[in-house]
Design a protein around this motif. Structure first.
Motif, PDB file in Angstrom:
ATOM      1  N   HIS A 140      14.464 -24.403  19.670  1.00  0.00           N
ATOM      2  CA  HIS A 140      14.190 -23.074  20.208  1.00  0.00           C
ATOM      3  C   HIS A 140      12.994 -22.433  19.511  1.00  0.00           C
ATOM      4  O   HIS A 140      12.118 -21.861  20.160  1.00  0.00           O
ATOM      5  CB  HIS A 140      15.437 -22.198  20.037  1.00  0.00           C
ATOM      6  CG  HIS A 140      15.357 -20.878  20.722  1.00  0.00           C
ATOM      7  ND1 HIS A 140      14.589 -19.839  20.250  1.00  0.00           N
ATOM      8  CD2 HIS A 140      15.969 -20.410  21.843  1.00  0.00           C
ATOM      9  CE1 HIS A 140      14.715 -18.796  21.051  1.00  0.00           C
ATOM     10  NE2 HIS A 140      15.548 -19.120  22.024  1.00  0.00           N
ATOM     11  N   ARG A 141      12.977 -22.466  18.182  1.00  0.00           N
ATOM     12  CA  ARG A 141      11.906 -21.974  17.320  1.00  0.00           C
ATOM     13  C   ARG A 141      11.831 -20.449  17.207  1.00  0.00           C
ATOM     14  O   ARG A 141      10.995 -19.946  16.446  1.00  0.00           O
ATOM     15  CB  ARG A 141      10.524 -22.503  17.761  1.00  0.00           C
ATOM     16  CG  ARG A 141      10.384 -24.006  17.773  1.00  0.00           C
ATOM     17  CD  ARG A 141       8.940 -24.434  17.781  1.00  0.00           C
ATOM     18  NE  ARG A 141       8.171 -23.760  18.832  1.00  0.00           N
ATOM     19  CZ  ARG A 141       6.840 -23.745  18.859  1.00  0.00           C
ATOM     20  NH1 ARG A 141       6.145 -24.361  17.914  1.00  0.00           N
ATOM     21  NH2 ARG A 141       6.209 -23.134  19.834  1.00  0.00           N
ATOM     22  N   ASP A 142      12.676 -19.716  17.916  1.00  0.00           N
ATOM     23  CA  ASP A 142      12.612 -18.260  17.780  1.00  0.00           C
ATOM     24  C   ASP A 142      13.994 -17.642  17.979  1.00  0.00           C
ATOM     25  O   ASP A 142      14.167 -16.715  18.775  1.00  0.00           O
ATOM     26  CB  ASP A 142      11.610 -17.662  18.768  1.00  0.00           C
ATOM     27  CG  ASP A 142      11.157 -16.256  18.372  1.00  0.00           C
ATOM     28  OD1 ASP A 142      11.238 -15.922  17.178  1.00  0.00           O
ATOM     29  OD2 ASP A 142      10.718 -15.503  19.261  1.00  0.00           O
ATOM     30  N   VAL A 143      14.977 -18.178  17.250  1.00  0.00           N
ATOM     31  CA  VAL A 143      16.334 -17.624  17.324  1.00  0.00           C
ATOM     32  C   VAL A 143      16.362 -16.334  16.509  1.00  0.00           C
ATOM     33  O   VAL A 143      16.241 -16.350  15.283  1.00  0.00           O
ATOM     34  CB  VAL A 143      17.372 -18.620  16.771  1.00  0.00           C
ATOM     35  CG1 VAL A 143      18.767 -18.005  16.819  1.00  0.00           C
ATOM     36  CG2 VAL A 143      17.335 -19.920  17.565  1.00  0.00           C
ATOM     37  N   THR A 144      16.495 -15.213  17.193  1.00  0.00           N
ATOM     38  CA  THR A 144      16.588 -13.899  16.557  1.00  0.00           C
ATOM     39  C   THR A 144      17.626 -13.085  17.327  1.00  0.00           C
ATOM     40  O   THR A 144      18.010 -13.458  18.445  1.00  0.00           O
ATOM     41  CB  THR A 144      15.244 -13.147  16.611  1.00  0.00           C
ATOM     42  OG1 THR A 144      14.990 -12.741  17.971  1.00  0.00           O
ATOM     43  CG2 THR A 144      14.089 -14.000  16.089  1.00  0.00           C
ATOM     44  N   PRO A 145      18.082 -11.967  16.782  1.00  0.00           N
ATOM     45  CA  PRO A 145      19.052 -11.139  17.530  1.00  0.00           C
ATOM     46  C   PRO A 145      18.504 -10.643  18.858  1.00  0.00           C
ATOM     47  O   PRO A 145      19.280 -10.374  19.785  1.00  0.00           O
ATOM     48  CB  PRO A 145      19.323  -9.967  16.571  1.00  0.00           C
ATOM     49  CG  PRO A 145      19.020 -10.510  15.213  1.00  0.00           C
ATOM     50  CD  PRO A 145      17.868 -11.454  15.409  1.00  0.00           C
ATOM     51  N   TRP A 146      17.188 -10.520  18.975  1.00  0.00           N
ATOM     52  CA  TRP A 146      16.589 -10.001  20.206  1.00  0.00           C
ATOM     53  C   TRP A 146      16.544 -11.060  21.297  1.00  0.00           C
ATOM     54  O   TRP A 146      16.344 -10.730  22.468  1.00  0.00           O
ATOM     55  CB  TRP A 146      15.185  -9.470  19.906  1.00  0.00           C
ATOM     56  CG  TRP A 146      15.239  -8.412  18.849  1.00  0.00           C
ATOM     57  CD1 TRP A 146      15.513  -7.084  19.017  1.00  0.00           C
ATOM     58  CD2 TRP A 146      15.063  -8.609  17.446  1.00  0.00           C
ATOM     59  NE1 TRP A 146      15.517  -6.441  17.803  1.00  0.00           N
ATOM     60  CE2 TRP A 146      15.244  -7.347  16.810  1.00  0.00           C
ATOM     61  CE3 TRP A 146      14.768  -9.721  16.642  1.00  0.00           C
ATOM     62  CZ2 TRP A 146      15.135  -7.176  15.434  1.00  0.00           C
ATOM     63  CZ3 TRP A 146      14.667  -9.547  15.270  1.00  0.00           C
ATOM     64  CH2 TRP A 146      14.841  -8.282  14.688  1.00  0.00           C
ATOM     65  N   ASN A 147      16.720 -12.308  20.941  1.00  0.00           N
ATOM     66  CA  ASN A 147      16.684 -13.399  21.910  1.00  0.00           C
ATOM     67  C   ASN A 147      18.076 -13.968  22.192  1.00  0.00           C
ATOM     68  O   ASN A 147      18.208 -15.064  22.738  1.00  0.00           O
ATOM     69  CB  ASN A 147      15.753 -14.510  21.424  1.00  0.00           C
ATOM     70  CG  ASN A 147      14.304 -14.069  21.429  1.00  0.00           C
ATOM     71  OD1 ASN A 147      13.931 -13.180  22.194  1.00  0.00           O
ATOM     72  ND2 ASN A 147      13.484 -14.670  20.591  1.00  0.00           N
TER      73      ASN A 147
END
Length: 293
Positions: A140-147
């Motif tokens: 994924h490379r961008d696992v954040t709470p916003w995603n």
């Protein structure tokens, strides 16, 4: 200036209803599809051509077609004229409850309940596992709470992993892909090397999300200043010391996900998900024992 305005049509199919938020790479709006009702639209801030948009979304579309309940569905990709020029967009399912950061902030009177936090993490791992189990794996490379989108199905939490716009397949031989993402959630090896993204790197990001959910703090706040020394940092404060509802066993699961050495970290989301599910099962067993808590 925002890329879209409320009430404007997009082609003959969509009408923009309202602005929802933005990240480093895109803005998100709620739109109404002429026939299918409400959806969300994500407009890239820098990507301008249809070819670029489709290239970025190749993995997202692939994952969406698998139909997993913990992966957001992507419907359409295109371009739209904005005040900044032509910009790529894609539409996806709209989740009314919002993202995980909205969910976390809604518990302003205290921490997110531990059982809810772990259920969210288990489902997050299940969605990521679909990508990690591809051949070669997709990271994924961008696992954040916003995603991470959080909603409800019949009053039960349901999580969907969203925004696979930065997702990439790893090299079949090295298991690595080019680094990218949001600094505070990137694994040390991804910060140090241009080709450092991996399934274990996504695990580190989930560990960061877990730490934030359970403590309202990031494990490290100095990531941009310690890129080259990241591997040698002391481990973060145990979540148990910041939130007494987090027992030592769960704290250790989170800290293993944040292990600076990727060889000592769970290898992928499925492995981390098994650890979290085992904690859930143990917790339920303890709660149903006479005198359990």
């Amino acid at each position: 200036m925002r890329l879209l305005t409320e009430g404007r049509p997009i082609g003959d199919t969509y009408e923009v209803e309202r602005y929802l938020g933005e990240g480093a790479y895109s803005e998100v709006y709620r739109v109404r599809h002429r026939f299918l009702g409400r959806q969300a639209i994500k407009v890239f801030k820098r990507v301008g051509t249809l070819a670029e948009t489709r290239r970025m979304l190749g993995e997202a579309v692939l994952l969406s077609k698998l139909g997993h309940r913990n992966v957001v569905r992507v419907f359409e990709a295109g371009t739209v004229e904005t005040p900044a020029g032509e910009r790529g967009f894609f539409t996806m399912e709209y989740v009314a409850a919002g993202n995980l950061d909205d969910f976390r902030r809604s518990h302003s009177d205290g921490f997110v309940p531990v059982d809810d936090a772990v259920e969210i993490l288990v489902q997050l791992c299940a969605g990521l596992a679909v990508a990690h189990q591809a051949a070669p794996p997709i990271v994924h490379r961008d696992v954040t709470p916003w995603n991470v989108l959080v909603g409800y199905d019949q009053n039960r939490l349901r999580v969907r992993v969203g925004d696979f716009g930065l997702a990439r397949r790893v090299d079949a031989e090295t298991g690595l892909a080019g680094s990218g993402g949001t600094l505070a959630f990137m694994a040390p090896e991804a910060l140090r090397y241009g080709q450092g993204a991996s399934a274990a790197g996504d695990v580190y990001a989930v560990g960061t999300v877990a730490y934030l959910l359970l403590t309202d703090l990031l494990p490290y706040s100095d990531v941009p200043l310690t890129v080259f020394g990241a591997r040698h940092r002391a481990p973060p404060i145990s979540p148990h010391d910041l939130n007494r509802d987090v027992d030592h066993e769960l704290a250790q699961v989170v800290l293993r996900a944040l292990e600076p050495d990727l060889q000592r970290r769970p290898a992928d989301a499925a492995a981390l998900g098994r650890e979290l599910a085992a904690w859930q099962a143990s917790r339920k067993h303890r709660q149903h024992r006479p005198g359990g808590s």
